[in-house]
Design a protein around this motif. Sequence first.
Motif, mmCIF file in Angstrom:
data_model
loop_
_atom_site.group_PDB
_atom_site.id
_atom_site.type_symbol
_atom_site.label_atom_id
_atom_site.label_comp_id
_atom_site.label_asym_id
_atom_site.label_seq_id
_atom_site.Cartn_x
_atom_site.Cartn_y
_atom_site.Cartn_z
ATOM 1 N N ILE A 267 0.834 -1.203 0.000
ATOM 2 C CA ILE A 267 0.000 0.000 0.000
ATOM 3 C C ILE A 267 0.868 1.252 0.000
ATOM 4 O O ILE A 267 0.597 2.222 -0.740
ATOM 5 C CB ILE A 267 -0.950 -0.004 1.212
ATOM 6 N N PHE A 268 1.926 1.277 0.797
ATOM 7 C CA PHE A 268 2.767 2.472 0.852
ATOM 8 C C PHE A 268 3.543 2.668 -0.447
ATOM 9 O O PHE A 268 3.814 3.811 -0.843
ATOM 10 C CB PHE A 268 3.701 2.403 2.062
ATOM 11 N N ALA A 269 3.900 1.584 -1.108
ATOM 12 C CA ALA A 269 4.526 1.717 -2.424
ATOM 13 C C ALA A 269 3.542 2.342 -3.413
ATOM 14 O O ALA A 269 3.913 3.217 -4.221
ATOM 15 C CB ALA A 269 4.999 0.359 -2.915
ATOM 16 N N ALA A 270 2.269 1.913 -3.366
ATOM 17 C CA ALA A 270 1.262 2.493 -4.250
ATOM 18 C C ALA A 270 1.033 3.973 -3.928
ATOM 19 O O ALA A 270 0.856 4.797 -4.835
ATOM 20 C CB ALA A 270 -0.049 1.714 -4.129
ATOM 21 N N LEU A 271 1.032 4.335 -2.648
ATOM 22 C CA LEU A 271 0.917 5.746 -2.272
ATOM 23 C C LEU A 271 2.079 6.554 -2.844
ATOM 24 O O LEU A 271 1.891 7.678 -3.346
ATOM 25 C CB LEU A 271 0.877 5.887 -0.747
ATOM 26 N N GLY A 272 3.285 5.991 -2.763
ATOM 27 C CA GLY A 272 4.449 6.678 -3.304
ATOM 28 C C GLY A 272 4.350 6.870 -4.804
ATOM 29 O O GLY A 272 4.674 7.950 -5.329
ATOM 30 N N VAL A 273 3.889 5.850 -5.505
ATOM 31 C CA VAL A 273 3.726 5.979 -6.958
ATOM 32 C C VAL A 273 2.685 7.050 -7.274
ATOM 33 O O VAL A 273 2.849 7.840 -8.215
ATOM 34 C CB VAL A 273 3.330 4.620 -7.573
ATOM 35 N N GLY A 274 1.599 7.106 -6.469
ATOM 36 C CA GLY A 274 0.587 8.128 -6.704
ATOM 37 C C GLY A 274 1.137 9.528 -6.510
ATOM 38 O O GLY A 274 0.898 10.423 -7.336
ATOM 39 N N LEU A 275 1.903 9.743 -5.423
ATOM 40 C CA LEU A 275 2.476 11.065 -5.177
ATOM 41 C C LEU A 275 3.514 11.423 -6.247
ATOM 42 O O LEU A 275 3.675 12.593 -6.612
ATOM 43 C CB LEU A 275 3.119 11.103 -3.786
ATOM 44 N N ALA A 276 4.218 10.415 -6.752
ATOM 45 C CA ALA A 276 5.253 10.658 -7.763
ATOM 46 C C ALA A 276 4.699 10.711 -9.177
ATOM 47 O O ALA A 276 5.464 10.923 -10.125
ATOM 48 C CB ALA A 276 6.315 9.562 -7.673
ATOM 49 N N SER A 277 3.400 10.532 -9.351
ATOM 50 C CA SER A 277 2.825 10.463 -10.706
ATOM 51 C C SER A 277 3.148 11.675 -11.567
ATOM 52 O O SER A 277 3.459 11.523 -12.761
ATOM 53 C CB SER A 277 1.304 10.276 -10.611
ATOM 54 N N PRO A 278 3.091 12.924 -11.047
ATOM 55 C CA PRO A 278 3.454 14.058 -11.911
ATOM 56 C C PRO A 278 4.884 13.959 -12.437
ATOM 57 O O PRO A 278 5.150 14.293 -13.598
ATOM 58 C CB PRO A 278 3.270 15.266 -10.988
ATOM 59 N N TYR A 279 5.814 13.515 -11.604
ATOM 60 C CA TYR A 279 7.197 13.363 -12.054
ATOM 61 C C TYR A 279 7.297 12.259 -13.097
ATOM 62 O O TYR A 279 8.001 12.395 -14.103
ATOM 63 C CB TYR A 279 8.095 13.027 -10.857
ATOM 64 N N LEU A 280 6.603 11.151 -12.842
ATOM 65 C CA LEU A 280 6.662 10.043 -13.790
ATOM 66 C C LEU A 280 6.029 10.428 -15.122
ATOM 67 O O LEU A 280 6.466 9.965 -16.194
ATOM 68 C CB LEU A 280 5.937 8.830 -13.205
ATOM 69 N N LEU A 281 5.011 11.292 -15.076
ATOM 70 C CA LEU A 281 4.373 11.739 -16.306
ATOM 71 C C LEU A 281 5.351 12.536 -17.171
ATOM 72 O O LEU A 281 5.446 12.325 -18.389
ATOM 73 C CB LEU A 281 3.148 12.598 -15.963
#
Length: 693
Positions: A450-464
């Motif tokens: 779950i915390f990995a998924a939260l991190g991916v969500g917060l990092a989504s703008p950077y990943l985009l």
Amino acid sequence: MKRYASLAVVLLGAVTLGLTATPPAKAQEAQTPWTKAGPVEARLVSSVRGTGDLTALPLGLELRLEPGWKTYWRSPGDAGFAPRLDWTGSMNLKDAALSYPAPHRFSVLGFETAGYDVEALFPIRATPAEPGKPVDLTLNAELLVCSEICVPQNFKLALALPAGPADPSESANDVARAQALVPRQDNGLLTVDAVRASGAALEVEATAAEGFVSPDVFVETDPPLSFSAPKTVFLDNDRRVRMTLQMTDAPQGLDLAGRALTLTLVDGARAVEAPATAVPGVGAASGGLAAMLGVALLGGLILNLMPCVLPVLSLKLLSVVKQGGRAPRAVRAGFLASAAGILTSFLLLASALVAVKAAGGAVGWGIQFQQPLFLVFMVVLVTLFSANLWGLFEVPLPRALADRLDGDGLAGPFATGAFATLLATPCSAPFLGTAVGFALAKGPLEVFAIFAALGVGLASPYLLVAAWPRVAGWLPRPGRWMATLRVVMGFALALTALWLLSVLTVQIGGAAAVGVGLLMLGLVAALGIGRRLPAAGRRAGPALAGLLAVAAFVLPAAVGPSAAPVTESAARWVPFSEAAIREQVAAGRSVFVDVTADWCITCQANKKLVLNRGAVAARFDDPALIAMRADWTRPDEAIARFLADHGRYGIPFNIVYGPGAPQGIALPELLGEAAVIEALDRAAGAQRTAARP
């Protein structure tokens, strides 16, 4: 004539006697007087004044308990025993069946019991041996009442119901209400969908057409077994829940699969009784984990918009602007480094929570802000970032938490991502609380996932941007204007440092917090002066700044915590007490509970925009509404347990109790005036039966 005068006197006396004598009160015909024994008093009541031609007489055993005392349900749990009724000596009574309204849970020192406090009314269905004839009831009742000690109490109650019309008594409504609170099967309000077992663990899934508020489940087996309080995960906008219970003191090798159970699912005034057979639960939670990963991803994405993350926008803005005109490969590397910093920080946070949970400590989202040393660390870190933006020092080494924000290296973007995560943790965004509650109610695997998924969500703008680096080409090219932007952004971070110091004030007191602030001013001055010294002496400035930073860490330990000041705005709020909630609701009042902390920016926004203004603030002036504040700025086991009981591990958390919602109405993380007023109206909707002498 004299004889007639004497007769008139006799008649007048008889009439006068008839007018002045107190006839038996109608209420007395259908109820016994209150009988007190220790901290509890009891009476036997009837819904009817006569037996009529009824084949079943609706009766009730009514109890009133002093504050802090409780009695027990039919399955008391780890201790206690249910009421024991003996009808020996009754006339024309064939049978008397006692029913139990839905109980609530008492958790004390790891023991789980079920029962009632303040008051209770047990419906009784009495069957006459010969309908239509008088019934004389003699009841010997044995009750166990407990507070810090347990005391058996005995009552002997007698009630005579004559033959005659079965007119309703003054107790008829009370008995009917108590009967409505008795859980029955297939009530259409709550549904138990599945019961799965894995060894000594049970997983119960249930749905509620109008959504759950504060669900609980009680499990009965033959022979009786004891279970822990359920860990609850809310799904589908609170219309579905998954509750996990662990059997306590389970014999080795016990498997509950295939065992017949009786479940009592309770949510406020709603309750359902559901016979069930536990089926093997292999792989039962896999679908739930997959769905919750999506919730966590969305919660992390929304976290970018929350006020806690706004202070780090200065670093985000600079990191984005400096990409203008750079090669796509360099742009991609920089943004991936920021995403890696976010993800690494979330995994480190998950590791810390797993370790604290394994050690038996309280866990929750943002609890590190309860620790003064962590706050000092954040103050020092933000101050260093500000000084770096002002050009007071440049340290191109990873061991310094503030790397060169202008350089081509990846350590700076990585540190920016990690810093964003640290500042995000005081906030609770929509969906984030649900995901964190699910993770912390499960094992280490779910926590890390779950915390990995939260991190991916917060990092989504950077990943985009990393996926489409040409977006950076639309930005203006770096130039001299960036120097001014850096100064402005440095002051934005300095304001963040001031906010952190205000939180630290609650932890260690105003004088100590001011001392930390002065040390930070000295740190900035030392870096500035050191930069202007000749080359041979330039190391003196950073060395002095390092000493001042160390002094800032020592200061809280030397001073210790102090009492938090009471502000004028908090005058209408009473301190949190879970026991007092039930007492106030039993007295007919509503209770609004605000679980908050000075380090929770979303909490402060809720107060400023909703709770302390307009119609909501005016509503708090109502004497029938108790505003109760649970301040979680410092560690508090009672508040952590209260949150966990509601399946929450982060704040803000607001819930309203009242006669119309004794189990509470939970509110969303971001409050709105209409939602709060509606919840207050719903909670106050049902009026408590007036206290009787």
